[in-house]
Motif scaffolding. Structure first.
Motif, PDB file in Angstrom:
ATOM      1  N   HIS A   1       0.809  -1.197   0.132  1.00 28.41           N
ATOM      2  CA  HIS A   1       0.052   0.008   0.011  1.00 28.41           C
ATOM      3  C   HIS A   1       0.768   1.373  -0.032  1.00 28.41           C
ATOM      4  CE1 HIS A   1       0.824   1.098   4.204  1.00 28.41           C
ATOM      5  NE2 HIS A   1       0.715  -0.524   4.543  1.00 28.41           N
TER       6      HIS A   1
ATOM      7  N   PRO B   1       2.103   5.085   1.224  1.00 29.70           N
ATOM      8  CA  PRO B   1       2.330   5.732   2.648  1.00 29.70           C
ATOM      9  C   PRO B   1       1.065   6.481   3.163  1.00 29.70           C
ATOM     10  CG  PRO B   1       4.101   6.368   1.038  1.00 29.70           C
ATOM     11  CD  PRO B   1       2.919   5.880   0.054  1.00 29.70           C
TER      12      PRO B   1
ATOM     13  N   VAL C   1      -1.955   3.853   5.502  1.00 33.47           N
ATOM     14  CA  VAL C   1      -1.552   2.980   6.792  1.00 33.47           C
ATOM     15  C   VAL C   1      -2.893   2.469   7.546  1.00 33.47           C
ATOM     16  CG1 VAL C   1      -0.360   3.081   8.885  1.00 33.47           C
ATOM     17  CG2 VAL C   1       0.589   4.216   6.886  1.00 33.47           C
ATOM     18  N   SER C   2      -4.029   3.651   7.773  1.00 37.30           N
ATOM     19  CA  SER C   2      -4.846   3.369   8.540  1.00 37.30           C
ATOM     20  C   SER C   2      -5.767   2.313   8.047  1.00 37.30           C
ATOM     21  CB  SER C   2      -5.779   4.677   8.682  1.00 37.30           C
ATOM     22  OG  SER C   2      -6.971   4.424   9.477  1.00 37.30           O
TER      23      SER C   2
ATOM     24  N   VAL D   1       4.799  -0.868   3.133  1.00 38.62           N
ATOM     25  CA  VAL D   1       4.492   0.352   2.535  1.00 38.62           C
ATOM     26  C   VAL D   1       5.416   0.601   1.421  1.00 38.62           C
ATOM     27  CG1 VAL D   1       4.796   2.871   2.838  1.00 38.62           C
ATOM     28  CG2 VAL D   1       4.046   1.533   4.806  1.00 38.62           C
TER      29      VAL D   1
END
Length: 549
Positions: A52, A54, A57-58, A80
């Motif tokens: 994914h 940066p 992240v959530s 990341v």
């Protein structure tokens, strides 16, 4: 026998910053592709590599927790990727390529799927290319929702996608380019011209990439079997076909009890001198390639053990009552006719049947005269590298060497070993790194002497004779003679050298025919014979013309 563990399924996929989103309890009413992939009834995902950007992240944390609820057997590893603009092809492909190159693939124990339902179209294209090029040794997987529109519900279904490149002209062209690169690699970058040899290398490239079955490489000593085996391994490793090491052994070096230990290993105390355990070459080659050169030299016991190891991937080390495992690909080399060895009872028929699935015969160098010029250039580059200085060959010297090297007189009995040694000798003697005609002539004389039949060398040793034809006529004119004329002239010259006068030589040479004639002139007959080759008595005897009578 121990049970074979089931292979694990590993999925690599991009997080969908739109499709995979959702917060609160209502998110469970939304179809999310990454979660749905882990809910497929007939597809168990053991590990999910969740890639994914940066800023996601959530979302990744939420997915990790949700997948833990619906598929507790799935290990999720978020990573990341430094992709700031997911619609930038160069940036996206570069980030994915760096990730793939740093990833440790284990295709012997794991199956890999690449999820292409999520991510931008650019990311999906990049994933496709990485799988198509075999940088990722896996297949594509796509999930689809159940129902349509607002009626979407449940995990839906998934499809495994087979990349049939023949359907896509552009990708097929890319595949052909990759194949050409593979062929060039197997030929060490040498632009070979022999059609049969090029077809052979093309077939080897196809088999090397697609198959893990044993390969049998036959051909005369020095034809390049060991070098080809190493390049096959390097090509397979570059294409993710193997992960283990390359282990090689010349079976002709094995003697007595040490043969079993070298191949299959031993345990401490198995025999006198066995002070510690030894794994053996078969275990060292686990997951990789084992090259057994001169496999026809193996003894009967070693052949039987090798057959078991190939069929069952298991064998007993010397002195052990516990079997060990090793899964390797075998490449065997030989300069023998193994079928003839089977008929003589020297090689196991069942072992030959096992290693004879793919057999490739490397031709001798003299069978490929058109490939000698590019190989000469290759050997010059190798000599330059070995000596740490550039070595070249002027045009006259190159033409001189190739004129002989491609002629029937050049036996090349040691094949590429002879060519390599010849170039290295010339490079060593080349003043200022430039091989001249004089250096070439010296090397050609050496090769001619090296390749003379043993019988001829033995005869010379007994009689002290030398090649008077080449000495008196010169190498160039001597090579233009038929063998019949050259042998006859050599005998005449030998008699002339041993005689005081032309008449004396004539009497020896025509002793039988002169007895049938009333009037003879042996000197005149010999003089006319020598004149056919442009020679005089002074040329052949080293004496003055006055010594004719």
């Amino acid at each position: 026998m121990a049970k074979t563990l089931a292979r694990k399924t590993v999925v690599l996929g991009m997080l969908g910053t739109t499709l995979d989103t959702g917060q609160g309890p209502q998110r469970w009413a939304k179809w999310r592709p990454t979660v749905a992939l882990c809910q497929q009834e007939d597809l168990v995902v053991h590990r999910l590599e969740l890639l994914h950007p940066p800023n996601a992240v959530s979302i990744a944390g939420t997915l990790l927790a949700d997948i833990g609820q619906v598929s507790p057997e799935t290990e999720v590893r978020p990573t990341v990727l430094d992709i700031r603009n997911p619609w930038d092809l160069e940036e996206t492909y570069g980030a994915l390529l760096d990730y793939v190159r740093g990833y440790t693939f284990n295709p012997e124990e794991e199956d890999y799927l690449v999820h292409i339902t999520t991510g931008t179209h650019i990311a999906q294209i990049c994933m496709f290319l990485l799988v198509e090029s075999r940088l990722i040794p896996g297949r594509l997987v796509q999930v689809s929702p159940g129902g349509t529109g607002r009626e979407r519900s449940g995990p839906g279904s998934h499809t495994l996608i087979d990349l049939d490149l023949s359907q896509y002209d552009t990708l097929a062209a890319r595949f052909r380019q990759e194949q050409r690169e593979g062929l060039s690699f197997l030929k060490a970058g040498i632009d070979t011209l022999n059609p049969a040899f090029n077809r052979l290398i093309e077939r080897i490239e196809q088999v090397a990439v697609q198959s893990k079955a044993p390969l049998l490489i036959t051909g005369p000593t020095g034809a390049g079997k060991s070098q080809l085996a190493r390049r096959v391994y390097a090509l397979k490793k570059a294409r993710r076909g193997v992960a283990g090491p390359f282990v090689d052994l010349n079976c002709a070096t094995l003697r007595g009890d040490g043969a079993m230990s070298a191949l299959f290993g031993h345990v401490k105390g198995a025999f006198t001198g066995a002070l510690q355990d030894r794994p053996g070459l078969l275990r060292q080659a686990n997951g990789g390639v084992l090259f057994l050169d001169e496999i026809g030299e193996l003894g009967a016991d070693e052949q039987a053990m090798l057959l078991r190891a190939l069929e069952d991937k298991r064998f007993l080390p010397v002195g052990s009552d516990k079997e060990v495992e090793s899964d390797f690909q075998l490449i065997a080399g030989t300069n023998r006719d193994l079928q003839a060895e089977v008929e003589r009872g020297r090689f196991r028929e069942d072992l030959l049947a096992r290693i004879n699935l793919w057999t490739f015969r490397l031709p001798a160098l003299r069978e490929r005269p058109e490939d000698i010029p590019p190989n000469l250039l290759y050997e010059l580059d190798q000599a330059s590298e070995a000596m740490g200085a550039r070595v070249t060959m002027n045009k006259e010297a190159q033409e001189r060497f190739l004129g002989f090297a491609t002629s029937p007189d050049a036996r090349w009995s040691g094949n590429f070993r002879d060519l390599n040694a010849a170039v290295l000798r010339m490079a060593t003697l080349a003043a200022g790194g430039r091989i001249t005609r004089e250096v070439v002539d010296e090397e050609l004389a050496r090769l001619r002497e090296q390749w003379r039949p043993a019988g001829a060398r033995a005869a010379d040793s007994r009689t002290g004779a030398t090649d008077l034809v080449a000495e008196i006529l010169g190498e160039d004119l001597a090579r233009e003679l038929d063998r019949f004329d050259r042998v006859q002239l050599a005998d005449v010259l030998s008699v002339c050298r041993a005689s005081r006068t032309l008449s004396d030589a004539g009497r020896v040479l025509f002793a039988q025919s002169r007895a049938q004639k009333k009037s003879v002139n042996d000197a005149d007959r010999l003089k006319k014979y020598l004149a056919r080759f442009g020679l005089t008595w002074a040329d052949v005897s080293g004496r003055g013309a006055a010594e004719v009578a």
